[in-house]
Design an enzyme around this catalytic site. Sequence first.
Site, PDB file in Angstrom:
ATOM      1  N   GLU A  96     -13.113  -5.431   5.096  1.00 47.36           N
ATOM      2  CA  GLU A  96     -13.850  -4.177   4.985  1.00 47.36           C
ATOM      3  C   GLU A  96     -14.204  -3.858   3.540  1.00 47.36           C
ATOM      4  O   GLU A  96     -13.471  -4.201   2.616  1.00 47.36           O
ATOM      5  CB  GLU A  96     -13.014  -3.041   5.584  1.00 47.36           C
ATOM      6  CG  GLU A  96     -12.796  -3.273   7.070  1.00 47.36           C
ATOM      7  CD  GLU A  96     -11.955  -2.203   7.751  1.00 47.36           C
ATOM      8  OE1 GLU A  96     -11.793  -2.288   8.967  1.00 47.36           O
ATOM      9  OE2 GLU A  96     -11.474  -1.293   7.072  1.00 47.36           O
ATOM     10  N   CYS A 109     -15.306   0.038  -2.969  1.00 44.33           N
ATOM     11  CA  CYS A 109     -13.960  -0.533  -2.861  1.00 44.33           C
ATOM     12  C   CYS A 109     -14.099  -1.891  -2.160  1.00 44.33           C
ATOM     13  O   CYS A 109     -14.515  -1.968  -1.001  1.00 44.33           O
ATOM     14  CB  CYS A 109     -13.106   0.435  -2.050  1.00 44.33           C
ATOM     15  SG  CYS A 109     -11.432  -0.130  -1.804  1.00 44.33           S
ATOM     16  N   CYS A 116      -3.251 -10.029   3.768  1.00 46.28           N
ATOM     17  CA  CYS A 116      -2.513 -10.105   2.501  1.00 46.28           C
ATOM     18  C   CYS A 116      -1.129 -10.658   2.788  1.00 46.28           C
ATOM     19  O   CYS A 116      -0.487 -10.284   3.771  1.00 46.28           O
ATOM     20  CB  CYS A 116      -2.402  -8.725   1.863  1.00 46.28           C
ATOM     21  SG  CYS A 116      -1.582  -8.772   0.248  1.00 46.28           S
ATOM     22  N   CYS A 120       3.558  -5.229   1.657  1.00 44.86           N
ATOM     23  CA  CYS A 120       4.108  -3.945   1.227  1.00 44.86           C
ATOM     24  C   CYS A 120       4.368  -3.118   2.493  1.00 44.86           C
ATOM     25  O   CYS A 120       3.565  -3.142   3.433  1.00 44.86           O
ATOM     26  CB  CYS A 120       3.148  -3.223   0.285  1.00 44.86           C
ATOM     27  SG  CYS A 120       2.849  -4.201  -1.208  1.00 44.86           S
ATOM     28  N   CYS A 123       1.598  -0.641   4.111  1.00 46.99           N
ATOM     29  CA  CYS A 123       0.184  -1.031   4.047  1.00 46.99           C
ATOM     30  C   CYS A 123      -0.238  -1.759   5.315  1.00 46.99           C
ATOM     31  O   CYS A 123       0.386  -2.753   5.695  1.00 46.99           O
ATOM     32  CB  CYS A 123      -0.037  -1.924   2.831  1.00 46.99           C
ATOM     33  SG  CYS A 123      -1.695  -2.622   2.757  1.00 46.99           S
ATOM     34  N   GLY A 170      -6.247  -7.193   0.474  1.00 46.47           N
ATOM     35  CA  GLY A 170      -5.805  -8.360  -0.278  1.00 46.47           C
ATOM     36  C   GLY A 170      -5.308  -8.058  -1.677  1.00 46.47           C
ATOM     37  O   GLY A 170      -5.521  -6.973  -2.211  1.00 46.47           O
ATOM     38  N   GLU A 171      -4.635  -9.045  -2.247  1.00 48.86           N
ATOM     39  CA  GLU A 171      -4.125  -8.931  -3.615  1.00 48.86           C
ATOM     40  C   GLU A 171      -5.068  -9.747  -4.516  1.00 48.86           C
ATOM     41  O   GLU A 171      -5.046 -10.989  -4.495  1.00 48.86           O
ATOM     42  CB  GLU A 171      -2.688  -9.471  -3.668  1.00 48.86           C
ATOM     43  CG  GLU A 171      -2.133  -9.684  -5.056  1.00 48.86           C
ATOM     44  CD  GLU A 171      -2.309  -8.499  -6.014  1.00 48.86           C
ATOM     45  OE1 GLU A 171      -1.888  -7.388  -5.694  1.00 48.86           O
ATOM     46  OE2 GLU A 171      -2.896  -8.717  -7.104  1.00 48.86           O
ATOM     47  N   SER A 202      -6.940  -3.704  -9.083  1.00 48.16           N
ATOM     48  CA  SER A 202      -5.658  -3.099  -8.713  1.00 48.16           C
ATOM     49  C   SER A 202      -4.713  -4.200  -8.249  1.00 48.16           C
ATOM     50  O   SER A 202      -5.071  -5.035  -7.418  1.00 48.16           O
ATOM     51  CB  SER A 202      -5.898  -2.104  -7.572  1.00 48.16           C
ATOM     52  OG  SER A 202      -4.674  -1.668  -7.048  1.00 48.16           O
ATOM     53  N   ASN A 302      -1.591   7.351   3.929  1.00 43.94           N
ATOM     54  CA  ASN A 302      -2.526   7.405   5.059  1.00 43.94           C
ATOM     55  C   ASN A 302      -1.864   6.734   6.247  1.00 43.94           C
ATOM     56  O   ASN A 302      -1.626   5.527   6.229  1.00 43.94           O
ATOM     57  CB  ASN A 302      -3.830   6.667   4.712  1.00 43.94           C
ATOM     58  CG  ASN A 302      -4.609   7.419   3.664  1.00 43.94           C
ATOM     59  OD1 ASN A 302      -4.843   8.613   3.772  1.00 43.94           O
ATOM     60  ND2 ASN A 302      -4.991   6.717   2.605  1.00 43.94           N
ATOM     61  N   CYS A 345      -7.554   4.378   2.085  1.00 45.70           N
ATOM     62  CA  CYS A 345      -6.685   3.348   1.491  1.00 45.70           C
ATOM     63  C   CYS A 345      -5.601   2.946   2.467  1.00 45.70           C
ATOM     64  O   CYS A 345      -4.953   3.810   3.043  1.00 45.70           O
ATOM     65  CB  CYS A 345      -5.875   3.892   0.326  1.00 45.70           C
ATOM     66  SG  CYS A 345      -6.762   4.244  -1.102  1.00 45.70           S
TER      67      CYS A 345
HETATM   68  N1  SAH Z   1      -3.381  -5.382  -3.256  1.00 54.35           N
HETATM   69  C1  SAH Z   1      -3.766  -4.481  -4.263  1.00 54.35           C
HETATM   70  C2  SAH Z   1      -5.057  -3.759  -3.972  1.00 54.35           C
HETATM   71  C3  SAH Z   1      -5.323  -3.261  -2.570  1.00 54.35           C
HETATM   72  S1  SAH Z   1      -4.447  -1.881  -1.941  1.00 54.35           S
HETATM   73  C4  SAH Z   1      -2.673  -3.505  -4.570  1.00 54.35           C
HETATM   74  O1  SAH Z   1      -1.706  -3.452  -3.812  1.00 54.35           O
HETATM   75  O2  SAH Z   1      -2.779  -2.844  -5.588  1.00 54.35           O
HETATM   76  C5  SAH Z   1      -5.136  -0.446  -2.765  1.00 54.35           C
HETATM   77  C6  SAH Z   1      -4.122   0.704  -2.924  1.00 54.35           C
HETATM   78  O3  SAH Z   1      -3.866   1.370  -1.671  1.00 54.35           O
HETATM   79  C7  SAH Z   1      -2.767   0.210  -3.416  1.00 54.35           C
HETATM   80  O4  SAH Z   1      -2.248   1.048  -4.416  1.00 54.35           O
HETATM   81  C8  SAH Z   1      -1.959   0.284  -2.162  1.00 54.35           C
HETATM   82  O5  SAH Z   1      -0.597   0.298  -2.408  1.00 54.35           O
HETATM   83  C9  SAH Z   1      -2.463   1.542  -1.507  1.00 54.35           C
HETATM   84  N2  SAH Z   1      -2.105   1.670  -0.090  1.00 54.35           N
HETATM   85  C10 SAH Z   1      -1.831   0.690   0.786  1.00 54.35           C
HETATM   86  N3  SAH Z   1      -1.536   1.198   2.008  1.00 54.35           N
HETATM   87  C11 SAH Z   1      -1.617   2.542   1.887  1.00 54.35           C
HETATM   88  C12 SAH Z   1      -1.459   3.620   2.825  1.00 54.35           C
HETATM   89  N4  SAH Z   1      -1.168   3.402   4.106  1.00 54.35           N
HETATM   90  N5  SAH Z   1      -1.636   4.878   2.371  1.00 54.35           N
HETATM   91  C13 SAH Z   1      -1.973   5.105   1.091  1.00 54.35           C
HETATM   92  N6  SAH Z   1      -2.155   4.121   0.169  1.00 54.35           N
HETATM   93  C14 SAH Z   1      -1.981   2.849   0.566  1.00 54.35           C
HETATM   94 FE1  SF4 Z   2       0.620  -4.747  -0.776  1.00 54.98          FE
HETATM   95 FE2  SF4 Z   2      -1.888  -4.454  -1.748  1.00 54.98          FE
HETATM   96 FE3  SF4 Z   2      -1.257  -6.517  -0.126  1.00 54.98          FE
HETATM   97 FE4  SF4 Z   2      -1.363  -4.059   0.886  1.00 54.98          FE
HETATM   98  S1  SF4 Z   2      -3.073  -5.221   0.041  1.00 54.98           S
HETATM   99  S2  SF4 Z   2       0.251  -5.611   1.280  1.00 54.98           S
HETATM  100  S3  SF4 Z   2      -0.605  -2.837  -0.832  1.00 54.98           S
HETATM  101  S4  SF4 Z   2      -0.438  -6.144  -2.174  1.00 54.98           S
END
Ligand code: SAH
Ligand code: SF4
Length: 380
Positions: A96, A109, A116, A120, A123, A170-171, A202, A302, A345
């Site tokens: 997306e 974005c 990924c 985390c 996420c 993704g990272e 990020s 979220n 996000c």
């Molecule tokens: N992988 C990278 C970039 C993508 S995620 C990273 O982790 O930085 C973009 C942002 O959204 C990150 O800070 C992530 O931790 C946050 N995020 C992920 N899931 C979320 C959720 N359910 N609610 C709010 N923020 C979230």
């Molecule tokens: Fe973690 Fe970013 Fe990957 Fe989500 S997209 S699992 S926040 S590293």
Amino acid sequence: MTQTADKTNLLGLTQRQMEQFFESIGEKRFRAGQVMKWIHHFGVDDFDAMSNVGKALREKLKACSEIRSPEVVSEDISSDGTRKWVVRVASGSCVETVYIPQGGRGTLCVSSQAGCALDCSFCSTGKQGFNSDLTAAEVIGQVWIANKSFGTVPAKIDRAITNVVMMGMGEPLLNYDNVVAAMNIMMDDLGYGISKRKVTLSTSGVAPMIDRLGGDIDVSLALSLHAPNDELRNKLVPINRKYPLAVVLEACKRYISRLGEKRVLTIEYTLLKDVNDQPVHAEQMIALLAKIPCKINLIPFNPFPFSGYERPSNNAIRRFQDLLHKAGHNVTVRTTRGEDIDAACGQLVGQVMDRTRRSERYIAVRQLAEDSQGRQAGSN
Ligand code: SAH
Ligand code: SF4
């Protein structure tokens, strides 16, 4: 360079790679600039539309190259102006891309991977497991698609996209070469001419790659912190076990000090009710960030089904923000946009063909939870 069959996909080539490509087919390097402008400024993917390229060269290009963006599966527009595209990449998975207009800015974005691997805990992309790295053409292709959909070509005039954040699925530092190539095209005047301060990568904290990035490119950096101590961060952001806070923050400091000018690190902090939103966490965060030039972006969680987390109350969010603010930090709270099209996000779900089989385990856990909820409802 991105290739299908034996055709080179010109969409994902940086200026240097494009010049090398023209040299490799026995043509002059200046052709690179002409073709890049057609692709990125005018949104052209048909060689016959390139009126300053002679017919013979157009035929030659058609034989050995192509301009291929990811396939758009859907485009949704929210009542608040947020737009979301689902695009299918070569691996068959969908990712997306989200556009968020705000004031005079328009932020895109962009996703870097289908799924990924880093998992985390809060996420939804992480819950889908990992399928594939996007090619450079698939990363920049998201900008190309968004730009075209606004009809604001040439891209440099009347620009709808003023900022790009690598904060989709993704990272980005685990798909390094393709993401760096795409960011180069975003900032190149022959590409989208976006200023280096307005392209942000990020990361969840892949420390060695932050150092590598500093040697290769000058973009803004955001660190997904989410916890102010290693014990909690190990649980929320598992890559912390490999690169703990002290290591990752040092890498971030080196990165921003290398930029020289007055640049700051963005700290992202997703607020999870009763998990990392207490005054003690704010205090630890203040101590942790004391010597780091940064601005803090709080992201209220979220929710997605069966995440196990909740969004804190508005009071708790304000309390956390106030504590940081009183310590002298520049703190913003990210407002949720595009709620009616699930564009927030951490809610980006795509359709990932999971190679890690994590999504299967997650679905099994969801099923158990649903069954037990059903049983409880039945017994009431
Ligand atoms: N992988 C990278 C970039 C993508 S995620 C990273 O982790 O930085 C973009 C942002 O959204 C990150 O800070 C992530 O931790 C946050 N995020 C992920 N899931 C979320 C959720 N359910 N609610 C709010 N923020 C979230
Ligand atoms: Fe973690 Fe970013 Fe990957 Fe989500 S997209 S699992 S926040 S590293």
